[in-house]
Write a protein that holds these residues in place. Structure first.
Motif, PDB file in Angstrom:
ATOM      1  N   PHE A   1      30.787  38.722  23.172  1.00  0.00           N
ATOM      2  CA  PHE A   1      29.954  39.731  22.525  1.00  0.00           C
ATOM      3  C   PHE A   1      30.603  41.105  22.423  1.00  0.00           C
ATOM      4  O   PHE A   1      30.026  42.017  21.854  1.00  0.00           O
ATOM      5  N   GLN A   2      31.797  41.260  23.010  1.00  0.00           N
ATOM      6  CA  GLN A   2      32.493  42.550  22.960  1.00  0.00           C
ATOM      7  C   GLN A   2      31.567  43.681  23.399  1.00  0.00           C
ATOM      8  O   GLN A   2      31.516  44.748  22.783  1.00  0.00           O
ATOM      9  N   SER A   3      30.837  43.422  24.474  1.00  0.00           N
ATOM     10  CA  SER A   3      29.940  44.447  24.988  1.00  0.00           C
ATOM     11  C   SER A   3      29.900  44.330  26.502  1.00  0.00           C
ATOM     12  O   SER A   3      30.542  43.479  27.089  1.00  0.00           O
ATOM     13  N   GLY A   4      29.136  45.181  27.127  1.00  0.00           N
ATOM     14  CA  GLY A   4      29.047  45.143  28.574  1.00  0.00           C
ATOM     15  C   GLY A   4      30.189  45.906  29.223  1.00  0.00           C
ATOM     16  O   GLY A   4      31.038  46.498  28.555  1.00  0.00           O
ATOM     17  N   ASN A   5      30.190  45.884  30.508  1.00  0.00           N
ATOM     18  CA  ASN A   5      31.218  46.600  31.254  1.00  0.00           C
ATOM     19  C   ASN A   5      32.521  45.819  31.212  1.00  0.00           C
ATOM     20  O   ASN A   5      32.655  44.787  31.876  1.00  0.00           O
ATOM     21  N   TYR A   6      33.485  46.322  30.492  1.00  0.00           N
ATOM     22  CA  TYR A   6      34.720  45.566  30.281  1.00  0.00           C
ATOM     23  C   TYR A   6      35.526  45.416  31.573  1.00  0.00           C
ATOM     24  O   TYR A   6      36.373  44.535  31.678  1.00  0.00           O
ATOM     25  N   TYR A   7      35.282  46.252  32.541  1.00  0.00           N
ATOM     26  CA  TYR A   7      36.044  46.201  33.778  1.00  0.00           C
ATOM     27  C   TYR A   7      35.428  45.219  34.783  1.00  0.00           C
ATOM     28  O   TYR A   7      35.973  45.001  35.863  1.00  0.00           O
ATOM     29  N   SER A   8      34.291  44.644  34.430  1.00  0.00           N
ATOM     30  CA  SER A   8      33.616  43.709  35.330  1.00  0.00           C
ATOM     31  C   SER A   8      33.889  42.278  34.907  1.00  0.00           C
ATOM     32  O   SER A   8      33.671  41.908  33.755  1.00  0.00           O
ATOM     33  N   SER A   9      34.352  41.465  35.840  1.00  0.00           N
ATOM     34  CA  SER A   9      34.665  40.079  35.510  1.00  0.00           C
ATOM     35  C   SER A   9      33.433  39.296  35.069  1.00  0.00           C
ATOM     36  O   SER A   9      33.558  38.318  34.316  1.00  0.00           O
ATOM     37  N   SER A  10      32.260  39.716  35.477  1.00  0.00           N
ATOM     38  CA  SER A  10      31.038  38.998  35.107  1.00  0.00           C
ATOM     39  C   SER A  10      30.705  39.132  33.632  1.00  0.00           C
ATOM     40  O   SER A  10      29.873  38.398  33.109  1.00  0.00           O
ATOM     41  N   THR A  11      31.339  40.064  32.948  1.00  0.00           N
ATOM     42  CA  THR A  11      31.116  40.259  31.513  1.00  0.00           C
ATOM     43  C   THR A  11      31.724  39.127  30.690  1.00  0.00           C
ATOM     44  O   THR A  11      31.273  38.842  29.581  1.00  0.00           O
ATOM     45  N   TYR A  12      32.716  38.462  31.222  1.00  0.00           N
ATOM     46  CA  TYR A  12      33.522  37.517  30.449  1.00  0.00           C
ATOM     47  C   TYR A  12      32.983  36.099  30.577  1.00  0.00           C
ATOM     48  O   TYR A  12      32.509  35.679  31.633  1.00  0.00           O
ATOM     49  N   HIS A  13      33.063  35.376  29.453  1.00  0.00           N
ATOM     50  CA  HIS A  13      32.456  34.057  29.387  1.00  0.00           C
ATOM     51  C   HIS A  13      33.458  32.918  29.586  1.00  0.00           C
ATOM     52  O   HIS A  13      33.075  31.821  29.994  1.00  0.00           O
ATOM     53  N   TYR A  14      34.692  33.151  29.239  1.00  0.00           N
ATOM     54  CA  TYR A  14      35.696  32.097  29.315  1.00  0.00           C
ATOM     55  C   TYR A  14      36.913  32.620  30.076  1.00  0.00           C
ATOM     56  O   TYR A  14      37.322  33.768  29.890  1.00  0.00           O
ATOM     57  N   TRP A  15      37.464  31.721  30.881  1.00  0.00           N
ATOM     58  CA  TRP A  15      38.615  32.091  31.712  1.00  0.00           C
ATOM     59  C   TRP A  15      39.704  31.057  31.582  1.00  0.00           C
ATOM     60  O   TRP A  15      39.434  29.852  31.504  1.00  0.00           O
ATOM     61  N   GLY A  16      40.928  31.560  31.593  1.00  0.00           N
ATOM     62  CA  GLY A  16      42.068  30.659  31.649  1.00  0.00           C
ATOM     63  C   GLY A  16      42.524  30.481  33.083  1.00  0.00           C
ATOM     64  O   GLY A  16      42.092  31.206  33.981  1.00  0.00           O
ATOM     65  N   GLN A  17      43.397  29.531  33.277  1.00  0.00           N
ATOM     66  CA  GLN A  17      43.978  29.389  34.606  1.00  0.00           C
ATOM     67  C   GLN A  17      44.939  30.541  34.831  1.00  0.00           C
ATOM     68  O   GLN A  17      45.411  31.155  33.895  1.00  0.00           O
ATOM     69  N   GLY A  18      45.183  30.886  36.037  1.00  0.00           N
ATOM     70  CA  GLY A  18      46.024  32.023  36.328  1.00  0.00           C
ATOM     71  C   GLY A  18      47.503  31.701  36.227  1.00  0.00           C
ATOM     72  O   GLY A  18      47.923  30.549  36.298  1.00  0.00           O
ATOM     73  N   THR A  19      48.276  32.767  36.085  1.00  0.00           N
ATOM     74  CA  THR A  19      49.728  32.650  36.117  1.00  0.00           C
ATOM     75  C   THR A  19      50.238  33.658  37.143  1.00  0.00           C
ATOM     76  O   THR A  19      49.832  34.819  37.156  1.00  0.00           O
ATOM     77  N   LEU A  20      51.113  33.201  38.010  1.00  0.00           N
ATOM     78  CA  LEU A  20      51.561  34.020  39.133  1.00  0.00           C
ATOM     79  C   LEU A  20      52.686  34.953  38.710  1.00  0.00           C
ATOM     80  O   LEU A  20      53.688  34.531  38.136  1.00  0.00           O
ATOM     81  N   VAL A  21      52.499  36.218  39.050  1.00  0.00           N
ATOM     82  CA  VAL A  21      53.535  37.227  38.865  1.00  0.00           C
ATOM     83  C   VAL A  21      53.949  37.726  40.242  1.00  0.00           C
ATOM     84  O   VAL A  21      53.099  38.169  41.023  1.00  0.00           O
ATOM     85  N   THR A  22      55.234  37.641  40.533  1.00  0.00           N
ATOM     86  CA  THR A  22      55.761  38.097  41.811  1.00  0.00           C
ATOM     87  C   THR A  22      56.821  39.147  41.541  1.00  0.00           C
ATOM     88  O   THR A  22      57.788  38.884  40.825  1.00  0.00           O
ATOM     89  N   VAL A  23      56.614  40.319  42.123  1.00  0.00           N
ATOM     90  CA  VAL A  23      57.558  41.420  41.945  1.00  0.00           C
ATOM     91  C   VAL A  23      58.229  41.687  43.288  1.00  0.00           C
ATOM     92  O   VAL A  23      57.557  42.047  44.265  1.00  0.00           O
ATOM     93  N   SER A  24      59.522  41.517  43.336  1.00  0.00           N
ATOM     94  CA  SER A  24      60.257  41.717  44.581  1.00  0.00           C
ATOM     95  C   SER A  24      60.786  43.150  44.661  1.00  0.00           C
ATOM     96  O   SER A  24      61.102  43.775  43.651  1.00  0.00           O
ATOM     97  N   SER A  25      60.852  43.635  45.886  1.00  0.00           N
ATOM     98  CA  SER A  25      61.319  45.020  46.080  1.00  0.00           C
ATOM     99  C   SER A  25      62.825  45.083  46.229  1.00  0.00           C
ATOM    100  O   SER A  25      63.500  44.088  46.365  1.00  0.00           O
TER     101      SER A  25
END
Length: 121
Positions: free
Chosen positions: A97-121
């Protein structure tokens, strides 16, 4: 369905580009966002593109860029100047709906699986 890709291992200061392809939906009508999560912590808002505008979490402003390719049904997250604290599992999400609090995960209806990002120092 959402399919995220592009994660990996990178040194601090480096760059990565994440991609998230979506199928089965009218892509141009969706708000598309990225969130990240570290084990044991809450999911954190990273970026969103909706209604022609983009918004970013404070911790990534000026370093990350979200973009959307409607022809390819794909949203990208270009991550530059990566820091070790950017290490997380990154997930893409879609809001019908492109509405609601965009910073809240509860606003979103569909999710993909995650992809891991690792940043080494």
């Amino acid at each position: 369905q959402l399919q995220a890709s592009g994660g990996g291992l990178v040194q601090a200061g480096g760059s990565l580009r994440l991609s998230c392809a979506i199928s089965g939906r009218t892509f141009s009508r969706l708000a598309m966002g990225w969130f990240r999560q570290v084990s044991g912590k809450e999911r954190e808002f990273v970026a969103v593109t909706r209604s022609g505008s983009t918004y970013y979490g404070d911790s990534v402003k000026g370093r990350f860029t979200i973009s959307k390719d409607n022809a390819r049904n794909t949203v990208y997250l270009q991550m530059n100047s990566l820091k070790p604290e950017d290490t997380a599992v990154y997930s893409c999400a879609a809001d019908r709906f492109q509405s609601g609090n965009y910073y809240s995960s509860s606003t979103y209806h569909y999710w993909g699986q995650g992809t891991l990002v690792t940043v080494s120092s």
